[in-house]
Design a protein around this motif. Structure first.
Motif, mmCIF file in Angstrom:
data_model
loop_
_atom_site.group_PDB
_atom_site.id
_atom_site.type_symbol
_atom_site.label_atom_id
_atom_site.label_comp_id
_atom_site.label_asym_id
_atom_site.label_seq_id
_atom_site.Cartn_x
_atom_site.Cartn_y
_atom_site.Cartn_z
ATOM 1 N N LEU A 259 0.809 -1.206 0.000
ATOM 2 C CA LEU A 259 0.000 0.000 0.000
ATOM 3 C C LEU A 259 0.844 1.258 0.000
ATOM 4 O O LEU A 259 2.039 1.225 0.320
ATOM 5 N N ALA A 260 0.221 2.359 -0.356
ATOM 6 C CA ALA A 260 0.943 3.626 -0.527
ATOM 7 C C ALA A 260 1.540 4.140 0.769
ATOM 8 O O ALA A 260 2.495 4.924 0.747
ATOM 9 N N ASP A 261 1.013 3.723 1.928
ATOM 10 C CA ASP A 261 1.564 4.183 3.210
ATOM 11 C C ASP A 261 2.703 3.300 3.698
ATOM 12 O O ASP A 261 3.211 3.476 4.796
ATOM 13 N N GLY A 262 3.113 2.325 2.868
ATOM 14 C CA GLY A 262 4.226 1.450 3.233
ATOM 15 C C GLY A 262 3.820 0.162 3.909
ATOM 16 O O GLY A 262 4.672 -0.691 4.174
ATOM 17 N N SER A 263 2.545 -0.007 4.194
ATOM 18 C CA SER A 263 2.082 -1.225 4.854
ATOM 19 C C SER A 263 1.735 -2.293 3.828
ATOM 20 O O SER A 263 1.597 -2.009 2.629
ATOM 21 N N ASP A 264 1.593 -3.517 4.299
ATOM 22 C CA ASP A 264 1.213 -4.639 3.448
ATOM 23 C C ASP A 264 -0.172 -5.147 3.842
ATOM 24 O O ASP A 264 -0.491 -5.208 5.039
ATOM 25 N N GLN A 265 -0.949 -5.525 2.864
ATOM 26 C CA GLN A 265 -2.265 -6.107 3.119
ATOM 27 C C GLN A 265 -2.313 -7.503 2.504
ATOM 28 O O GLN A 265 -2.244 -7.650 1.289
ATOM 29 N N PRO A 266 -2.408 -8.551 3.343
ATOM 30 C CA PRO A 266 -2.540 -9.897 2.789
ATOM 31 C C PRO A 266 -3.801 -10.022 1.936
ATOM 32 O O PRO A 266 -4.832 -9.411 2.232
ATOM 33 N N VAL A 267 -3.716 -10.801 0.885
ATOM 34 C CA VAL A 267 -4.855 -11.032 0.002
ATOM 35 C C VAL A 267 -5.412 -12.419 0.302
ATOM 36 O O VAL A 267 -4.685 -13.406 0.286
ATOM 37 N N GLY A 268 -6.711 -12.491 0.590
ATOM 38 C CA GLY A 268 -7.346 -13.772 0.857
ATOM 39 C C GLY A 268 -7.431 -14.619 -0.388
ATOM 40 O O GLY A 268 -7.484 -14.106 -1.513
ATOM 41 N N ARG A 269 -7.470 -15.930 -0.200
ATOM 42 C CA ARG A 269 -7.513 -16.842 -1.347
ATOM 43 C C ARG A 269 -8.725 -16.569 -2.245
ATOM 44 O O ARG A 269 -8.636 -16.670 -3.475
ATOM 45 N N LEU A 270 -9.851 -16.202 -1.642
ATOM 46 C CA LEU A 270 -11.067 -15.968 -2.422
ATOM 47 C C LEU A 270 -10.955 -14.741 -3.316
ATOM 48 O O LEU A 270 -11.751 -14.583 -4.244
ATOM 49 N N TYR A 271 -9.958 -13.889 -3.055
ATOM 50 C CA TYR A 271 -9.862 -12.622 -3.783
ATOM 51 C C TYR A 271 -8.645 -12.568 -4.701
ATOM 52 O O TYR A 271 -8.340 -11.534 -5.279
ATOM 53 N N SER A 272 -7.977 -13.707 -4.864
ATOM 54 C CA SER A 272 -6.783 -13.757 -5.718
ATOM 55 C C SER A 272 -7.116 -13.457 -7.178
ATOM 56 O O SER A 272 -6.345 -12.797 -7.881
ATOM 57 N N ASP A 273 -8.268 -13.932 -7.629
ATOM 58 C CA ASP A 273 -8.645 -13.678 -9.021
ATOM 59 C C ASP A 273 -8.828 -12.187 -9.276
ATOM 60 O O ASP A 273 -8.455 -11.677 -10.341
ATOM 61 N N ALA A 274 -9.397 -11.479 -8.302
ATOM 62 C CA ALA A 274 -9.589 -10.024 -8.450
ATOM 63 C C ALA A 274 -8.245 -9.321 -8.552
ATOM 64 O O ALA A 274 -8.082 -8.352 -9.316
#
Length: 249
Positions: free
Chosen positions: A227-242
Motif C-alpha cells: 500500500l501507498a503508506d508502506g504497509s502490506d495487506q494480505p490477500v485472501g484466497r477468495l480474492y486472488s482472481d480479483a
C-alpha cells in the motif's frame, strides 16, 4: 437552494420548553437564519416540516410520539428533505443518527460556537446536495459516511477513504493518519462502494484501488498488496482472481 448568502429556514423540535427557548435565544444571535416554527413532539415536527418546508431541523431525539430518529426517517422520504442536526443530551444515538444521514450531532447544553459549526455544516451540506444532485442521481454507490467523534459526527467522503478494516461488528475507515469506526458489515460496504474505485482483498479488508502501490508474494506464495503508506495487506484466497484481474495477469 440554501447557501451562505441565503437565509436558512429552521424548525426546532424539542419537548423541553427550556431547551427550545435556549436554542431560540442562541439563534437570535446568528446571522442568516429564519426560525419558522417550534414543535414539542415528533408528530408535530413532521406535520410542521411538511407544511413549512424548512431547510434544517434542530431535532431532539427523546420526544413523545415519534422520536427524533423516526422523525428524520419519515422526512427523508420527502423531496427535497430537510437537513437534520440532532440536539440531544444523549450520546448513545450517534450510530442511529448516521443511519438517517444527520448533518451533525450536538450535545446539550448547546454552546454558541458549537451551534455556529452545526449551522455551517448544514449550509455546506445543502449547497453540496444541490451542486452534486445530477451526479448523485446517476449512481447507486455510497459517496459519504458519517462517523462519531468527541465533537459529534464527522462526514467522510468515500473517495477519501484509503482502506477499510473489520473490527468485529464494526468497520474502521482509514483516511490518511486518522480512522473512524462505523456500524456496517463488510459485505454491505463492498456492495455500497464503487468497484471502479475500491477492491476487496480479504474478508476483513477493502482498499481503494489507487492506494495500492503494487503486489508481491510472501514466503508461502500468497499474494500481498503493498500500500501507498508502506504497509502490506494480505490477500485472501477468495480474492486472488480479483488481484490478477487488476494486475492484468
Amino acid at each position: 437552494m440554501t447557501d451562505a448568502m441565503t437565509s436558512l429556514r429552521l424548525l426546532i423540535a424539542d419537548d423541553e420548553p427550556l431547551a427550545a427557548e435556549r436554542l431560540q435565544l442562541l439563534l437570535a444571535n446568528c446571522e442568516g437564519v429564519d426560525l419558522v416554527g417550534t414543535a414539542s413532539d415528533g408528530d408535530a415536527a413532521v406535520r410542521m416540516a411538511e407544511a413549512l418546508h424548512p431547510d434544517l431541523l434542530l431535532l431532539d431525539i427523546a420526544m413523545p410520539g415519534l422520536d427524533g430518529i423516526e422523525v428524520a426517517r419519515a422526512l427523508s422520504q420527502r423531496r427535497p428533505s430537510p437537513a437534520v442536526v440532532f440536539v440531544t443530551a444523549f450520546d448513545q444515538f450517534a450510530v442511529a443518527a448516521f443511519e438517517v444521514a444527520a448533518v451533525d450531532y450536538v450535545m446539550k447544553p448547546v454552546e454558541p460556537e458549537r451551534l455556529d459549526r452545526a449551522l455551517a455544516r448544514a449550509r455546506s451540506y445543502l449547497a453540496a446536495r444541490v451542486r452534486d444532485a445530477p451526479a448523485a442521481s446517476g449512481s447507486r454507490f455510497l459517496d459519504e459516511f458519517w462517523a462519531s467523534d468527541l465533537s459529534g459526527l464527522v462526514r467522510i467522503a468515500a473517495r477519501d477513504i484509503d482502506r477499510v478494516s473489520a473490527e468485529r461488528d464494526y468497520m474502521r475507515l482509514h483516511v490518511a493518519t486518522r480512522s473512524w469506526l462505523i456500524h456496517h458489515s463488510m459485505n454491505a460496504l463492498e456492495d455500497g462502494l464503487d468497484p471502479a474505485q475500491f477492491i476487496r482483498l480479504h474478508r476483513s479488508a477493502i482498499v481503494r484501488r489507487d492506494f495500492i502501490a503494487g503486489f508481491g508474494r510472501n514466503a508461502s506464495g500468497r499474494w500481498i498488496a503493498r500500500l501507498a503508506d508502506g504497509s502490506d495487506q494480505p490477500v485472501g484466497r477468495l480474492y486472488s482472481d480479483a488481484v490478477r484481474e487488476m494486475a492484468g495477469r
